[in-house]
Scaffold this motif. Sequence first.
Motif, PDB file in Angstrom:
ATOM      1  N   TYR B 391      -0.577   2.376  13.444  1.00 47.77           N
ATOM      2  CA  TYR B 391      -0.157   2.844  14.709  1.00 47.77           C
ATOM      3  C   TYR B 391      -1.388   3.588  15.524  1.00 47.77           C
ATOM      4  CZ  TYR B 391       2.788   5.888  17.706  1.00 47.77           C
ATOM      5  OH  TYR B 391       3.094   6.604  18.805  1.00 47.77           O
ATOM      6  N   GLY B 392      -2.178   4.286  14.560  1.00 47.36           N
ATOM      7  CA  GLY B 392      -3.258   4.888  15.036  1.00 47.36           C
ATOM      8  C   GLY B 392      -4.388   4.154  15.647  1.00 47.36           C
ATOM      9  N   ILE B 393      -4.441   2.850  15.279  1.00 43.36           N
ATOM     10  CA  ILE B 393      -5.469   2.079  15.949  1.00 43.36           C
ATOM     11  C   ILE B 393      -4.776   1.556  17.443  1.00 43.36           C
ATOM     12  CG2 ILE B 393      -6.731  -0.454  15.999  1.00 43.36           C
ATOM     13  CD1 ILE B 393      -6.239  -0.403  13.105  1.00 43.36           C
ATOM     14  N   ALA B 394      -3.549   1.182  17.473  1.00 51.11           N
ATOM     15  CA  ALA B 394      -3.023   1.037  18.802  1.00 51.11           C
ATOM     16  C   ALA B 394      -3.043   2.472  19.621  1.00 51.11           C
ATOM     17  CB  ALA B 394      -1.375   0.725  18.538  1.00 51.11           C
ATOM     18  N   ILE B 395      -2.903   3.456  19.057  1.00 50.10           N
ATOM     19  CA  ILE B 395      -2.973   4.640  20.080  1.00 50.10           C
ATOM     20  C   ILE B 395      -4.544   5.011  20.595  1.00 50.10           C
ATOM     21  CG2 ILE B 395      -3.029   7.091  19.726  1.00 50.10           C
ATOM     22  CD1 ILE B 395      -0.211   5.897  20.239  1.00 50.10           C
ATOM     23  N   ALA B 396      -5.365   4.550  19.628  1.00 49.31           N
ATOM     24  CA  ALA B 396      -6.876   4.472  20.024  1.00 49.31           C
ATOM     25  C   ALA B 396      -7.099   3.730  21.257  1.00 49.31           C
ATOM     26  CB  ALA B 396      -7.780   3.836  19.000  1.00 49.31           C
ATOM     27  N   ALA B 397      -6.199   2.591  21.253  1.00 49.59           N
ATOM     28  CA  ALA B 397      -6.452   1.456  22.362  1.00 49.59           C
ATOM     29  C   ALA B 397      -5.573   2.150  23.618  1.00 49.59           C
ATOM     30  CB  ALA B 397      -5.801   0.154  22.051  1.00 49.59           C
TER      31      ALA B 397
END
Lengths: 765, 765
Positions: B391-397
Amino acid sequence: MSFEIFSFEIISLIIAILGLIFAALIALGIKRAASGPEEAQKISSYIREGAMAFLAKEYRILIVFVVVVAIILGFSAIGWRVALSFVIGAIFSVLAGNIGIRIATMSNAKTAWAAKQDLYKGLKIAFSSGSVMGLTVVCLGLLGVSALYLIFKDPQIIYGFGFGASSIALFARVGGGIYTKAADIGADLVGKIEKGIPEDDPRNPAVIADNVGDNVGDVAGMGADLFESYVDSIIAAMVLGVGVITLFGEGAVTLPLLLAASGIIASLLGNVVIKLIKKGDPYIILNKGIFIAAILMAVGSFFVVKYATSGGLNIFYALLTGLVSGIIIGLVTEYYTSAIRRPTQGVALSSETGAATNIISGLSLGMMSTVVPILVVCGAIYVSYSFASIYGIAIAAVGMLSTLGITLAADTYGPVADNAAGIAEMAHLGEEVRKRCEELDAVGNTTAAVGKGFAIGSAALTALVLSVSFSQIVGLRSIDILEPKVMIGVFIGGMLPFIFCSLSMQAVGKAAFGMVQEVRRQFKEIKGLIEGKVKPDYAKCVEISTAAALKEMVIPGLLAILIPVVIGFTLGAEALGGLLAGAIVTGFLMAVMMANAGGAWDNAKKYIEAGNLGGKGSETHKAAIVGDTVGDPFKDTAGPSLNILIKLMSIVALIIAPLLIVSPPKLKQPLQIPFEFRSPVTGPSQFKGPAAPPPSKDQKQTLRGILDISSQMIEFQVGDKVYEVIGPTPQALRGEGFKEKEEAEVTGVVSEDTIYAQSVITVDH
Amino acid sequence: MSFEIFSFEIISLIIAILGLIFAALIALGIKRAASGPEEAQKISSYIREGAMAFLAKEYRILIVFVVVVAIILGFSAIGWRVALSFVIGAIFSVLAGNIGIRIATMSNAKTAWAAKQDLYKGLKIAFSSGSVMGLTVVCLGLLGVSALYLIFKDPQIIYGFGFGASSIALFARVGGGIYTKAADIGADLVGKIEKGIPEDDPRNPAVIADNVGDNVGDVAGMGADLFESYVDSIIAAMVLGVGVITLFGEGAVTLPLLLAASGIIASLLGNVVIKLIKKGDPYIILNKGIFIAAILMAVGSFFVVKYATSGGLNIFYALLTGLVSGIIIGLVTEYYTSAIRRPTQGVALSSETGAATNIISGLSLGMMSTVVPILVVCGAIYVSYSFASIYGIAIAAVGMLSTLGITLAADTYGPVADNAAGIAEMAHLGEEVRKRCEELDAVGNTTAAVGKGFAIGSAALTALVLSVSFSQIVGLRSIDILEPKVMIGVFIGGMLPFIFCSLSMQAVGKAAFGMVQEVRRQFKEIKGLIEGKVKPDYAKCVEISTAAALKEMVIPGLLAILIPVVIGFTLGAEALGGLLAGAIVTGFLMAVMMANAGGAWDNAKKYIEAGNLGGKGSETHKAAIVGDTVGDPFKDTAGPSLNILIKLMSIVALIIAPLLIVSPPKLKQPLQIPFEFRSPVTGPSQFKGPAAPPPSKDQKQTLRGILDISSQMIEFQVGDKVYEVIGPTPQALRGEGFKEKEEAEVTGVVSEDTIYAQSVITVDH
């Protein structure tokens, strides 16, 4: 079985030695051939001295490098046996390169002189010198691996030999690649363009360096590259063979040696065929030899696999996959880079609208030319895996390289013919000789392009097999791209070929710049040079190229060695596996793209020079020269260096693998075997494991030892050895009344460190 | 929690509508500005008509495409809801592009006219038109996603919206990229080189097509590209948010909407800042606005995360990672491509030794420039994952794209300023206006280069997140490179960007060829044209570019859509995952390489034109022009098309994911929770599962249903829903006396389709 399987390594040892003797005889034959007029001999000796000067300087650095690395290996947990193998690998590779260069530089003038008599006489001498190189490479490779296996009886140790070969390849291929293009560009830029003197003119101070470069790059560099692929693929197949003994018999480990030996015999016979043909197109003659060797290899390996292993013909099919793939990749390379085919003619045509369209069209061709090689390698992976699992992929790589004895001969033939053409010009052997030599040279350009494609394909397959072997040795069950660390590894790995190419192209630029300045200086300061009254200082140019090449290869070399180590010890073995995968994919793609774009630009220029689209001197020709110049570092420096990068990284990973072990190696997918528990408390259990066909009886064993169910996995200690028991769970055994640690008998299939249990019985309670 | 969490989507809906109103107000302001003399207005209207002609023709094809795909989706197992979302996504993307082009083509003449008064007045108009585009893109994107979520309450359905956006992006970016370069090369080759008339000369028949190209490629193309990234990243974060509800609360699903809304507000405020500054370097003014927006976003998101979610600030840190990464990638792009920095000046310097060294040096720069972006993306993956898992990677995007409202405004500013400079020349607005417009244009070149870097970085991160989401939806536990099928997927995926680039560069060549012939024809057949007495037939050139662009994009487009489908249905979901990974890695690398090499060649030429190294007309300048021409399709066609390729392939995979499901989705690593079994037969069990901290009480639930231990995994049916029970094994439960199927109570942490059991108790026996 009609062979005594324990003697595979001895058989291959003997064949390797016989092959070397054969190579020596061919060399003797070349030595006896006439050398021609003194002028030609003198030029040839300049080239030899220049090449030897490069090698001597290279060796001085190499010795330090090899000693330091050997000490690090020997005193680390990796051990002295790997260190020793490393040193031997380095020595053998150096030996092969040195012999190759000596023969090549001995044969160039003789080729030119023989061509004066007859085109085919010239062809024979040039090809003979290639044969010496080809046979030396494969026989020394096989000799080293067989001998080390006889001594250590552990193929994993022999990866040290591969690492030695890789290190030399780094120096020979990357250093050699920078050398050859720096000299080439330096000679052309000042000589041809600024001074307007023809190619190979003896007044050009860089002309000897340029000819030396052909030997250093295309003989020693190509040889070391393929020596590495050859031994790596054999070693990897042996290591992976250990895991499939139950399927194919104990011969699986040493079978690759026997297959390689068969390949040497097939190559020798192919050689004889070429020697016997006395008419026709030289290119077709060479190809006939290569195809016949491949067919002989296919037939020979059929019998070898059939009688030397159990498990049917599956290994044979895997080998065939590799053999055929190598040929297809070669043909595709020829299609994309030959001046008589549509793609290269398209590049030539695009030169009509200028240099920019020539560049775009060449790059576009290079990119598109990746399709078939990639699909062929994918097909080879799929088919060979389906026949013989991971071992099959390794065998496919062995198959692809099995006829290297003759394919490398055809490659090495190229620079010899190229040199011969140069000597014919410089020694004024006359128009006809020059023309014949150029005809031989043109064939050499095609064989060199095909050889490059083949070198890339085999490097990719070898690197892939090495990576798989790495993951087995460190005990990775999977390399999961969904793990962020692995994804990071793949990204960084994918990026490395880009850095490597960028560095090596910049290196050529810097080295060429130094060369240009020196050539300009000589033309300015040496009076009477341009009039042809005084000889230029050839040695100085050789020196500059040598120094620059060896200096500029340091950073890319260190990158290739250090990055796998850094990633392995920081992000772990799985990320390192991802790194290798990323590097192999982009490295393979970039190498194919650069080699084929470079080859196409080169031949597009030659196509125009042959009188098409306006011919020499036209605007179209000028535009095509731009492409050719861009293509030079593409196809001779950056592209081939990527072969080294991906193999070297993989072998470095393998060397440090013992320090990265994740868990005891085990099969990824546990076999599903019915099992039952018995303990004195509950009696035979009423439940069984998942249904699956029971393994054949001869694979089953019953072992007695200490069963430990206190952790999450069941450990079973038999003497010094600890197995993991797969089948029941610790909880289930506890439920059956087993104590946390007690003596038990386990019946099941034993595979390395794992037992796939069919029944577990406590011995005393 | 101070927010009512169920209203996130309504809040974001309202902000999106307010943003659109704001954009309309800015547009109105531009409309009211003076248009300048009639001549300028006429040229502007030619450009607008040309752009609209392209769009009209594109729409005719688009409608067929969208209807066909929607029918296929609707009647397949994928369903009508996805099909509807797809249609809406396509319509919204078309709308954003259409509005953007209308505003841009309305503003170009006004910008030129305003610059007559004052440089800053010109800057403001051009930037305002960019703001309209930027705000339209983000607000329409957020509006669409929020509204569809309100309707369907299932983020997975909304991937259809992303697919619609992707399809339009394919047409706009690939088609637009071919269009713009065909027109550009056609105009330059005949006009500048053959006829020797200056750039933007109204006598050149392709001059309008060239200006149209800037709008079609850099406004509509870039906008559609980023619209796609923007909505995809939000949807992916929502889908992945479902999996982390237990960690961050239910708000995790709709939080991305709220973060995007915050980004819109931050962008609006940044906009205001730019409008208020009235002196200084235009480039610095734009940058100030962008940085202030980023800082405001950082502050705003801190509070949003803190008060709208549970689980602390982890999500905030993940978002910050993305925000910072985007800025770093932009700065690195600027470093490598700016004429005032060493790398580009190095390319200029290398032009002194000719076109070949210019090309080598540019390619080398492009390759080296991949290092920092790759490391930044790797760092972003690592850090954001460690804070909030996938989820963190998606939030980074989401974070990287959150201030798109202003970054896209700065990008779109570029082509408007470029057009203004053209109009100033064509409408003879005088030397001073032309100079000011060129100054604005120069700034636009830099912002465009930075925008390209940013678009690539965000595309890579978005595609990565989409792929991860894909693997979750199909239920892949891992994508194991050691599986030959996956390896094959990675190889083929890695190859696709090479094919795609090759095809799109060839397409430019073919389209440009047609344009060159038409321009030559007009100069030949239209009497009085070269003397400036008669107007050329602009429309014909526009028509040729349009037809060629739309024709040539068919094959690359089909490849991007069909290959994932073919691989998915033949080699399976895991191989498709490998395909995506391979494509993302080489696609990202090639896109960065091509964009930066292209940018550097462009600015190296401009650096020389500014009077350095011999200046305009010198041999060095001629060499630099070759690089610039090669760079054109690199940076404006092939490179940007790769953004589309990797995202489109990922979203196609997501769309067909329901047809490829491997097994019910589950977390990769089961949580380790102590559990106990109780059955009436044996009573409370004496053994417990592996020790681990028990989950907090509020996450635990006790469910009653039917427990099924007859297969290899434990299934637990509660009403209509079936969970997998993780913790005990079927064998262990049998050992405890459980029947194969009986009513039971399970206590544990419930997550989607899985229960991590702490105890299992039979209800009646």
